[in-house]
Design a protein around this motif. Structure first.
Motif: not given
Ligand SMILES: Nc1ncnc2c1ncn2[C@@H]1O[C@H](COP(=O)(O)OP(=O)(O)OP(=O)(O)O)[C@@H](O)[C@H]1O
Ligand SMILES: [Mg+2]
Lengths: 287, 251
Positions: A5-6, A32, A54, A71, A87-88, A167-168, A194, A198-199
């Protein structure tokens, strides 16, 4: 291969006014659902790294950005800032600035992000109620956000972000103003996040808690990502000592014992592992 | 506290009422009318339970203005009928009349708006403007300014306290206080400028610029009165205008 994811590829960054690069050729990936802790001494670039993830770099902080930040599979350079909020979630280091300034009680403050996301009002009320309970700030609900203590603000700030259910989660030193009990509570919440899939990217100096909860470590030193990997591997790597970053207490003690000649079965990073590491099975470990 | 029916009117209704007073006072001639409108406003403030704050602001803010305006008019308004003379000063009939008209109107209109802000939370008013299509950024600026002013006052006090411990005189005459206050402005302004960048990030992290339509916990409802009153205001104004025109043509 697991979901990434990142992803940062050879990222270097310099603030408009700074002479030297604050991030130097940083590359890593985060899967993820993983809990990754960023550690490093002051001014090593941890917060700057969070800003890059971010999208505040380069959308808000200009300056020179090289390399690629992805991301959720998308290049942040091409994403609009407003689209990333959902999302973040980003909890800042300084709890004193994280007040919207337009709400006069904590309940509405926490609800603010959901209003901006256009969530229906009934749902907002339910979600805020739930989070107030989760973060243990129900008793503050009618207080003015400007009149809270640092620790209280930190909780409100965390609540205001996790209520949006991103999600993050990027969380920069969320416990700097908190007492040990408050700190444990925050880590409990992060653990819960977690568990919800969640990441998590967390900047933190409290190594005992990191060893307890995090999956992976990113070690920053003077803008460079000098080490990365599973928590146990990083702490166990003799190279770690070079960067003068704190160890978890138990690891520190164990290393001292090892130096003075006591053999270790393995290097403990959690308090509960000490007895076993010293081959003292059966003896009660006190801390 | 029992909710007050007047206070519960929609902010726009209250705002229209202030505009209505403005129009009526300008349409209907004579100072007697404008003064009685003021008495009417006082009555409304009593009913709404905001009399004390209302009259306080009117006395503090309006009366001195009115006295000055009135004096200017009676001495300087051109006219023939001299009522009283002393050295180069003379008071003329026309000046008194015009002064009364002007002050009575300022009093009525001014207090109508004072009353509006006493009866309406600015927060509600901004919300109603937002409902009417004001951009969220504008609404944000107004609301955050309102919130930040007390915060800045608190900061200013902290700085003043700090000055006091260093032996700077902070109490006494206006001049002494001003002298102590001015140096606090620089840190105050600097810190609020530094604050705006961080505030922008805070807003961003709370999805302020998310490309969706915002919702709001804060809902303003319109009652029947809120629908009827504005129509009534318009009708009365139209009636008065017609009356004025007829009066003017027959005279
Ligand atoms: N907005 C900015 N403009 C210019 N330079 C900055 C800015 N923010 C940080 N820096 C510089 O970048 C470097 C890294 O700062 P950063 O805040 O990322 O460190 P950090 O690892 O988060 O430190 P800390 O543990 O104190 O929070 C520092 O030398 C700092 O002076
Ligand atoms: Mg930092």
């Amino acid at each position: 291969m697991a979901d990434i994811v990142i992803e940062l590829q050879n990222v270097s960054y310099r603030y408009p006014v700074s002479d030297d690069y604050v991030l130097k050729d940083v590359s890593f990936t985060i899967e993820k659902g993983k809990f990754t802790a960023i550690i490093g001494n002051n001014a090593s670039g941890k917060t700057t790294l969070c800003n890059a993830i971010r999208g505040f770099i380069p959308h808000f902080y200009k300056g020179d950005l090289e390399g690629i930040v992805r991301v959720g599979g998308k290049d942040t350079q091409e994403t609009q800032l407003g689209q990333m909020a959902e999302q973040v979630g980003y909890v800042f280091q300084n709890p004193f600035i994280q007040v919207s300034g337009v709400k006069d009680n904590v309940f509405e403050e926490v609800a603010y992000g959901l209003e901006n996301l256009g969530v229906p009002v009934d749902e907002i009320r339910l979600r805020v109620e739930e989070i107030l309970k989760l973060v243990n700030i129900g008793h503050l609900r009618d207080k003015n956000p400007f009149e809270l203590s640092g620790g209280q603000r930190q909780r409100v700030a965390l609540a205001s972000i996790i209520v949006m259910d991103p999600d993050i989660l990027v969380i920069d030193e969320p416990t700097s103003q908190l007492d040990p009990v408050g700190t444990e509570q925050i880590f409990d919440i992060i653990r819960l996040m977690k568990e919800r899939g969640k990441t998590i990217v967390l900047v933190e100096h409290k190594m005992d808690l990191i060893a307890e909860y995090a999956d992976n470590l990113l070690v920053m030193s003077e803008g460079k990502l000098v080490m990365q990997g599973p928590v146990r591997e990083v702490f166990g790597n003799p190279e770690y000592e070079r960067y003068n970053i704190q160890y978890p207490h138990v690891t520190e003690v164990a290393l001292q014992l090892q130096k003075s000649g006591m053999p270790l079965a393995f290097l403990p990073v959690k308090d509960s592992e000490l007895a076993e590491a010293l081959n003292l099975k059966g003896v009660v470990a006190c801390d | 506290m029992k909710p007050n029916a007047l206070l519960q009117l929609h902010p726009m209704t209250k705002f229209y009422f202030s505009l209505f007073i403005l129009a009526v006072v300008l349409i209907v001639p004579g100072y007697w009318f404008a003064f009685s409108v003021f008495l009417g406003l006082v009555a409304i403030s009593l009913l709404a339970g905001v009399f004390k704050e209302f009259i306080g602001i009117v006395l503090k803010a309006l009366v001195s203005v009115l006295v000055i305006v009135f004096l200017m008019q009676i001495f300087f308004f051109p006219g023939e009928q001299v009522l009283w003379r002393w050295w180069i000063f003379e008071i003329k009939q026309e000046g008194v009349y015009y002064g009364l008209i002007l002050t009575s109107r300022i009093l009525a209109i001014g207090s109508a708006f004072v009353l509006f802000f006493r009866m309406t939370e600015v927060r509600d008013f901004v919300k109603s403007l937002e409902d009417k299509g004001m951009p969220p950024m504008g609404a944000y600026v107004v609301l955050s300014t309102l919130q930040i002013i007390p915060e800045m006052r608190r900061q200013a006090n902290t700085i003043m306290e700090a000055q006091k411990t260093r032996g700077v005189e902070t109490e006494g005459s206006l001049f002494v206080r001003a002298k102590a206050f001015i140096p606090t402005l620089t840190p105050l302004i600097l810190s609020s400028i530094a604050g705006t960048e961080e505030r922008a990030l805070t807003l961003e992290s709370r999805a302020f610029s998310a490309p969706v339509k915002k919702t709001s916990l804060h809902k303003l409802t319109k009652s029947r009165a809120d629908r009827i009153l504005p129509i009534l205001f318009v009708l009365i104004i139209l009636g008065l205008l017609v009356w004025r025109v007829v009066l003017w043509q027959t005279s």
